[in-house]
Motif scaffolding. Structure first.
Motif, mmCIF file in Angstrom:
data_model
loop_
_atom_site.group_PDB
_atom_site.id
_atom_site.type_symbol
_atom_site.label_atom_id
_atom_site.label_comp_id
_atom_site.label_asym_id
_atom_site.label_seq_id
_atom_site.Cartn_x
_atom_site.Cartn_y
_atom_site.Cartn_z
ATOM 1 N N PHE A 109 0.854 -1.177 0.000
ATOM 2 C CA PHE A 109 0.000 0.000 0.000
ATOM 3 C C PHE A 109 0.897 1.236 0.000
ATOM 4 N N ASP A 110 0.802 2.034 -1.047
ATOM 5 C CA ASP A 110 1.673 3.204 -1.170
ATOM 6 C C ASP A 110 0.979 4.453 -0.656
ATOM 7 N N ILE A 111 1.770 5.330 -0.048
ATOM 8 C CA ILE A 111 1.300 6.646 0.371
ATOM 9 C C ILE A 111 1.881 7.667 -0.602
ATOM 10 N N ASN A 112 1.007 8.408 -1.275
ATOM 11 C CA ASN A 112 1.439 9.380 -2.286
ATOM 12 C C ASN A 112 1.284 10.792 -1.738
ATOM 13 N N LEU A 113 2.392 11.503 -1.652
ATOM 14 C CA LEU A 113 2.385 12.859 -1.108
ATOM 15 C C LEU A 113 2.182 13.872 -2.227
ATOM 16 N N GLU A 114 1.242 14.789 -2.023
ATOM 17 C CA GLU A 114 0.979 15.849 -2.994
ATOM 18 C C GLU A 114 0.346 17.031 -2.274
ATOM 19 N N ASP A 115 0.368 18.180 -2.922
ATOM 20 C CA ASP A 115 -0.249 19.377 -2.349
ATOM 21 C C ASP A 115 -1.773 19.210 -2.336
ATOM 22 N N PHE A 116 -2.403 19.676 -1.257
ATOM 23 C CA PHE A 116 -3.858 19.650 -1.209
ATOM 24 C C PHE A 116 -4.353 20.709 -0.227
ATOM 25 N N SER A 117 -5.643 21.035 -0.365
ATOM 26 C CA SER A 117 -6.286 22.003 0.526
ATOM 27 C C SER A 117 -7.036 21.242 1.615
ATOM 28 N N LEU A 118 -6.663 21.492 2.862
ATOM 29 C CA LEU A 118 -7.308 20.798 3.976
ATOM 30 C C LEU A 118 -8.788 21.156 4.052
ATOM 31 N N ARG A 119 -9.090 22.436 3.911
ATOM 32 C CA ARG A 119 -10.486 22.865 4.036
ATOM 33 C C ARG A 119 -11.336 22.298 2.901
ATOM 34 N N SER A 120 -10.789 22.270 1.678
ATOM 35 C CA SER A 120 -11.528 21.678 0.558
ATOM 36 C C SER A 120 -11.718 20.182 0.769
ATOM 37 N N CYS A 121 -10.687 19.546 1.308
ATOM 38 C CA CYS A 121 -10.759 18.110 1.572
ATOM 39 C C CYS A 121 -11.922 17.789 2.510
ATOM 40 N N ILE A 122 -12.025 18.545 3.609
ATOM 41 C CA ILE A 122 -13.090 18.286 4.588
ATOM 42 C C ILE A 122 -14.445 18.716 4.046
ATOM 43 N N THR A 123 -14.475 19.843 3.330
ATOM 44 C CA THR A 123 -15.741 20.326 2.761
ATOM 45 C C THR A 123 -16.290 19.332 1.740
ATOM 46 N N VAL A 160 -8.458 29.805 12.101
ATOM 47 C CA VAL A 160 -7.615 30.470 11.096
ATOM 48 C C VAL A 160 -6.141 30.106 11.256
ATOM 49 N N ASP A 161 -5.718 29.655 12.450
ATOM 50 C CA ASP A 161 -4.301 29.318 12.636
ATOM 51 C C ASP A 161 -3.940 27.958 12.042
ATOM 52 N N VAL A 162 -4.943 27.212 11.564
ATOM 53 C CA VAL A 162 -4.668 25.923 10.926
ATOM 54 C C VAL A 162 -4.297 26.168 9.475
ATOM 55 N N PRO A 163 -3.110 25.797 9.038
ATOM 56 C CA PRO A 163 -2.712 26.026 7.640
ATOM 57 C C PRO A 163 -3.591 25.223 6.694
ATOM 58 N N ASP A 164 -3.865 25.802 5.515
ATOM 59 C CA ASP A 164 -4.759 25.140 4.564
ATOM 60 C C ASP A 164 -3.987 24.376 3.492
ATOM 61 N N ALA A 165 -2.942 24.990 2.952
ATOM 62 C CA ALA A 165 -2.152 24.353 1.897
ATOM 63 C C ALA A 165 -1.137 23.403 2.526
ATOM 64 N N LEU A 166 -1.369 22.112 2.368
ATOM 65 C CA LEU A 166 -0.544 21.103 3.018
ATOM 66 C C LEU A 166 -0.039 20.077 2.003
ATOM 67 N N ILE A 167 0.901 19.249 2.448
ATOM 68 C CA ILE A 167 1.423 18.165 1.612
ATOM 69 C C ILE A 167 1.130 16.846 2.318
#
Length: 656
Positions: free
Chosen positions: A344-358, A381-388
């Motif tokens: 099982f591979d884990i693939n790292l990429e940029d994503f938006s946390l808020r969009s992911c949850i929404t 607001v202190d939670v970063p949105d753009a994550l890897i």
């Protein structure tokens, strides 16, 4: 240092006083005796360190006194002989009897006295230290001997010809010979013939100075014909000048260890074979189940685009829900198998946390509203949105937690909250909590629910359904991403599942693509001529009708060989190629197609269509020569998006 005690045996009172005073002034304790009789009595009570003995006494001579002590004592007391006559014969005789020195009572007597006494005491001190050193050395040798003889490891000294010089009993036990018999043997005689040359070569390197020792595993031929494997750690033994004398080896019996290692290797191989067999079985079962599932779900989608009565819509919704539930179960089993086999591979990429949850909540909103629940999302607001990170796997974990929260909550609400636990540099540790007001979990079952195929109790399965795989997969996925999942729950009050995950902060926020198109907007480019290679009738019907609704022209063949024949005679914009077909599989057909294209410089885009979830990922099929990949069952959006991507890459058809 304790006070030195001297016994002065002198019958001349004046000499005795002079000598006694001189000794006392030197810090010594002195006792005076004038006769043999007095000397014997004084010795028993005074226990002197040194005796100054006049040769001639009123009732005898020094020889008489020495003969007496010689008969009573094991060792004569240390003494210095004194005489008024310089007799060389007498001096020699007294020195033979053990005198430390010989003093003549002449004009230099008092000058020589302290020198003789000092020398005698120095000699005594040296002898005493030598004796103590010898005793310590003897004790050390005894300890060394005991250690050598009683060691749990075999030990042996041997020369460069292989003769065994000295060995302990454990060595004899390891090599399988009686202790006494080994003295007549060389190591060559007790070593397996196939291992002798290697050891001889290593010994030659040591004798020539190329190495200081060596280690090797070899076989000993025991006296009873059996074989013992042993690890030999060999070092050099030198004398005080550095000359190489012989070799010393520590020998460890590793027969059992090698046996267990062999068994472990065989067991590991069997486990790998069994795991491979399980993977193949799951892959085949996946194919057999996904193929009809593709038809069920696909045809349900097509049917939903036709005019249906309210009753028919209700029946169709039930079919679609059941199909999706079965597909979820299949995916869960396959995911668990992949995790267990470490594929099982884990693939790292940029994503938006808020969009992911929404996006995740949007998929569950209908269920939340249907049950009359309220929901809340709290992302400060202190939670970063753009994550890897692996957005897909994060969604998979959160979807399971969220769907469980909805499933087990009859009234009240659901909340998803995010908080920063720790932030350092470009990294952040987040707590993503999914809270519900549902049935709760008893304390004794809160760890048990993370085991595969388990739920809090059997009534939970009957009442709410499910397989008990979701939380097991979620925890393992979390651990693979470096995170954890913990639960806090009160029975009858509700539960909070906290997904703690370390992530990297992305430099640029990536906005996810929107693929939510209407049916009539599935394809907005020019119509394509598509060859569909598929042998399953239901899948043919689904794919053909779907592609036609997009406005494309579709030709169907049922195996790879026919596909190659048609491609030669007709022109196509795209091929959808099933992997497993009769006569010729899709991968073999693509291999032949690409080999022919190398000659004429053409390239026909081909999409792999497969239900082998365990066998294929995008990279594997791209390496085979495919341009894209679709896993069965595929949705309308998935096939449209993959076709659009490939045509855009080829820049052959303009897509709006």
């Amino acid at each position: 240092m304790s006070e030195r005690r001297l016994l002065l045996i002198e019958d001349d009172r004046m000499v005795a006083e002079i000598v006694s005073d001189a000794l006392l002034n030197s810090g010594m304790s002195c006792h005076v005796a004038a006769t043999v009789h007095d000397a014997i009595a004084a010795f028993e009570h005074f226990h002197p360190d040194l005796i100054l003995l006049d040769y001639r006494l009123p009732d005898g001579t020094a020889i008489d006194l020495l003969n007496y002590w010689g008969g009573k004592l094991a060792v004569l007391p240390p003494f210095v002989i004194m005489t008024g006559v310089g007799d060389e014969y007498l001096a020699v005789e007294m020195m033979k009897r053990g005198a430390r020195d010989y003093l003549v009572k002449d004009q230099r007597f008092m000058e020589n006295l302290p020198l003789a006494v000092g020398k005698a005491f120095r000699d005594l001190q040296i002898e005493r230290e030598f004796k103590e050193t010898r005793e310590r050395l003897g004790e050390s040798e005894e300890r060394l001997r005991c250690t050598f003889e009683q060691a749990a490891l075999g030990m042996v000294f041997f020369d460069f010809d292989g003769r065994l010089l000295h060995y302990n009993r454990r060595y004899a036990e390891i090599v399988g010979y009686p202790y006494e018999a080994l003295a007549q043997l060389t190591f060559q005689q007790i070593t397996h013939p196939d291992d002798i040359a290697q050891q001889v070569a290593l010994i030659k390197d040591v004798s020539s100075g190329k190495s200081d020792g060596f280690s090797l595993e070899k076989r000993y031929l025991c006296n009873d014909g059996s074989v013992t494997w042993a690890k030999n750690s060999v070092t050099c033994v030198h004398d005080a000048t550095g000359t190489l004398l012989h070799l010393f080896a520590v020998v460890e019996d590793v027969t059992a260890q090698l046996f267990y290692e062999k068994e472990l290797k065989e067991a590991r191989l069997k486990a790998e074979v069994a795991n491979q067999a399980k993977s193949e079985f799951l892959a085949n079962m996946s194919h057999e189940i996904r193929t009809p599932m593709n038809g069920i779900i696909g045809m349900s989608q097509l049917l939903s685009y036709t005019e249906l009565s309210e009753e028919q819509h209700e029946y169709l919704d039930a079919i679609t829900t059941s199909g999706n539930n079965l597909l979820t179960l299949i995916n869960n089993i396959l995911d668990l198998s992949k995790i267990e086999s470490e594929k099982f591979d884990i693939n790292l990429e940029d994503f938006s946390l808020r969009s992911c949850i929404t996006d995740l909540l949007l998929t569950q909103k209908s269920q939340i509203f249907h049950k009359g629940l309220v929901h809340r999302v709290d992302i400060p607001v202190d939670v970063p949105d753009a994550l890897i990170g692996d957005c897909l796997r994060i969604k998979q974990v959160l979807l399971n937690l969220l769907s469980n929260a909805i499933k087990f909550t009859e009234k009240g609400g659901i909340s998803v909250s995010v908080s920063v636990v720790e932030r350092s540099g470009s990294g952040v540790l987040l707590d993503i909590a999914v809270q519900d007001t549902g049935i709760g979990i008893p304390p004794n079952l809160q760890e048990y629910i993370f085991e595969p195929f388990t739920q809090a109790d059997s009534t939970t399965t009957r009442r709410f359904g499910g397989t008990g795989l979701g939380l097991a997969i979620s925890r393992r996925l979390a651990e693979m991403m470096g995170g954890t999942i913990r639960v806090e729950s009160l029975e009858g009050v509700g539960s909070t599942f906290v997904f703690q995950l370390p992530l990297s902060i992305a430099a640029i926020r990536q906005v996810p693509d929107d693929l939510s198109e209407k049916v009539h907007e599935m394809w907005r480019g020019s119509p394509l001529k598509i060859l569909l290679a598929e042998d399953n009738p239901v899948n043919i019907l689904y794919a053909r009708e779907l592609l036609k609704k997009m406005g494309h022209e579709v030709m169907v063949v049922e195996n790879g060989k026919t596909a190659l024949d048609v491609i030669i005679s007709e022109t196509f914009d795209l091929v959808l190629m099933d992997i497993q077909m009769p006569v010729m599989d899709g991968d073999e057909a693509v291999k032949i197609l690409r080999a022919g294209e190398e000659k004429d410089g053409k390239h026909l885009p081909v999409i792999a269509v497969t239900a082998h979830a365990l066998k294929g990922d995008v990279g594997k099929y791209l390496q085979m020569g495919f341009d894209g990949y679709l896993g069965k069952p595929f949705t309308v959006k998935e096939v449209a998006a993959e076709m659009k991507r490939i045509i855009d890459d080829r820049s052959n058809v303009a897509v709006c």
